[in-house]
Design a protein around this motif. Structure first.
Motif, PDB file in Angstrom:
ATOM      1  N   THR A 194       0.853  -1.182   0.000  1.00 18.94           N
ATOM      2  CA  THR A 194       0.000   0.000   0.000  1.00 18.94           C
ATOM      3  C   THR A 194       0.890   1.234   0.000  1.00 18.94           C
ATOM      4  OG1 THR A 194      -0.111  -0.162   2.418  1.00 18.94           O
ATOM      5  CG2 THR A 194      -2.006  -1.001   1.178  1.00 18.94           C
ATOM      6  N   SER A 224       2.636  -4.242   4.068  1.00 20.96           N
ATOM      7  CA  SER A 224       1.819  -3.027   3.931  1.00 20.96           C
ATOM      8  C   SER A 224       1.190  -2.616   5.259  1.00 20.96           C
ATOM      9  CB  SER A 224       0.731  -3.237   2.867  1.00 20.96           C
ATOM     10  OG  SER A 224      -0.013  -4.426   3.102  1.00 20.96           O
ATOM     11  N   HIS A 259      -0.606   3.074   5.575  1.00 21.13           N
ATOM     12  CA  HIS A 259      -1.486   3.506   4.493  1.00 21.13           C
ATOM     13  C   HIS A 259      -1.733   4.997   4.653  1.00 21.13           C
ATOM     14  CE1 HIS A 259      -5.457   3.641   2.207  1.00 21.13           C
ATOM     15  NE2 HIS A 259      -4.559   3.227   1.332  1.00 21.13           N
ATOM     16  N   ARG A 274      -3.114  -4.081   2.572  1.00 24.49           N
ATOM     17  CA  ARG A 274      -3.563  -4.411   1.219  1.00 24.49           C
ATOM     18  C   ARG A 274      -4.610  -5.523   1.247  1.00 24.49           C
ATOM     19  NH1 ARG A 274      -1.927  -8.773  -1.502  1.00 24.49           N
ATOM     20  NH2 ARG A 274      -2.561  -8.912  -3.704  1.00 24.49           N
TER      21      ARG A 274
END
Length: 381
Positions: A103, A172, A175, A186
């Protein structure tokens, strides 16, 4: 029956099936560390030296690298370096950085920056605001498996292991500038779509295709011939494609997970040809296992979808390696996978590395810089 005779009864007695990898990367501005909608320009630059190895992706903030089919680990490693180097070089020429993260660490995406492809535009019309922040980067593994009926039944065997692949590849945690508390945000973003995630259990290729058609008719899926489930017979290639993983910055980790997945596919194919259609793991339990893997990753605990028990991810990984060990040893890949597990034990997955970089004092901007350095496989003079 001696060991040699036993081996001759397995589908994996012979040359290893070829495999290939797709990696998706973000394009980031070196000043803001935010996303930059330069995908078309980067692809055009890369085409001169890499042909179609570097292509566009769902958003203009991304490009994708595609390897040719490979057989051995060193061949795959060199091909990944070649493709990634082409993407890095073209991205640098645009004054940007290439970032392998599931992300965006910083910078929001916008739906108007979706890539210029009819399927992408159709998706925007169909899913509407669900795509407003849908900028996620994966890596996909292709294993040569041209018999589509076999490929669908192999998918039944892979379904219970997909949450573990989410945990092993988690990269990830951030974010848009925030630590989500998850190892793979993600996976959370993808989980809200009815057409993404683990495939349904299929009795046959016909059953698989009827399910996809029903999904498309409901408008939960764009095209029945191109389902986006996390295991699928590829619509255009003679491969089984596995799609549940975050993109990884470390090429060695990518190689190790790729050969581990190949061993899982070959082990499953061996069981299918012997009459085993795969375990019937319930969709609800599998959904819970995905969520737990996305939240806790490695070395946290997750749901073992085969038993329903909550087990530490390292224990689940050991079980997977035992399950596919004969194939790993037959193809000479055991050392690659063992080294990967040692790296995980020493420094964790990409999620742990991203958080460690943030703790070093530079915050999210420092995470982006570290990811760009880790993604870069081109020597800087």
């Amino acid at each position: 029956m001696d060991g040699q005779e036993k081996r001759e009864n397995h589908v994996w007695n012979g040359d290893a099936p070829t495999l290939g990898v797709e990696e998706e990367y973000f394009l980031v501005h070196p000043g803001t560390r935010g996303l930059e909608p330069a995908g078309a320009r980067v692809v055009a630059r890369a085409a001169a030296t890499a042909g179609e190895a570097v292509t566009g992706e769902f958003t203009q903030y991304q490009v994708e690298g595609r390897t040719v089919p490979c057989q051995g680990t060193e061949e795959l490693r060199e091909e990944l370096r070649r493709v990634r180097a082409a993407a890095v070089t073209a991205t640098r020429a645009e004054g940007l950085g290439l970032c392998a993260s599931g992300t965006p660490v910083l910078g929001a995406s916008r739906r108007e920056d979706i890539g210029d492809h009819p399927r992408y535009r159709a998706g925007s019309d169909q899913y509407r605001a669900m795509l407003d922040d849908f900028a996620v980067s994966a890596f996909h593994v292709h294993v040569h498996l041209p018999e589509r009926e076999l490929a669908v039944l192999v998918g039944n065997h892979l379904r219970p292991w997909l949450p573990l692949l989410v945990a092993l590849s988690a990269n990830s945690p951030f974010h848009e500038g925030l630590d989500t508390g998850y190892a793979s945000w993600r996976a959370v973003i993808r989980g809200r779509f009815p057409c993404l995630g683990p495939p349904p259990y299929a009795e046959s290729l016909d059953h698989h295709e009827r399910l996809a058609t029903a999904m498309a008719e409901s408008e939960a899926m764009l095209e029945p011939g191109m389902p986006f489930w996390d295991v699928r017979p590829n619509p255009r290639l003679p491969t089984l494609e596995v799609r549940s993983m975050d993109v990884l910055a470390d090429i060695d980790d990518t190689v190790a997970l790729t050969v581990l997945i190949r061993a899982l596919v070959v082990t499953a194919a061996d069981r299918v040809v012997r009459g085993d259609p795969g375990p019937r793991v319930g969709a609800e339990l599998l959904r819970a296992a995905y969520w737990r893997a996305a939240r806790d990753g490695w070395p946290g605990s997750g749901v073992d979808a085969l038993s329903g028990r909550v087990l530490p991810a390292p224990e689940q990984a050991e079980r997977l390696v035992r399950h596919v060990r004969p194939v790993l040893e037959a193809y000479g890949d055991m050392g690659e996978v063992s080294a990967f597990l040692r790296r995980l034990a020493a420094r964790g997955t990409g999620a742990e590395r991203q958080r460690a970089w943030a703790r070093d004092g530079a915050g999210p901007a420092g995470v982006v810089d570290a990811l760009v350095r880790a993604t870069d496989c081109v020597s800087v003079p």
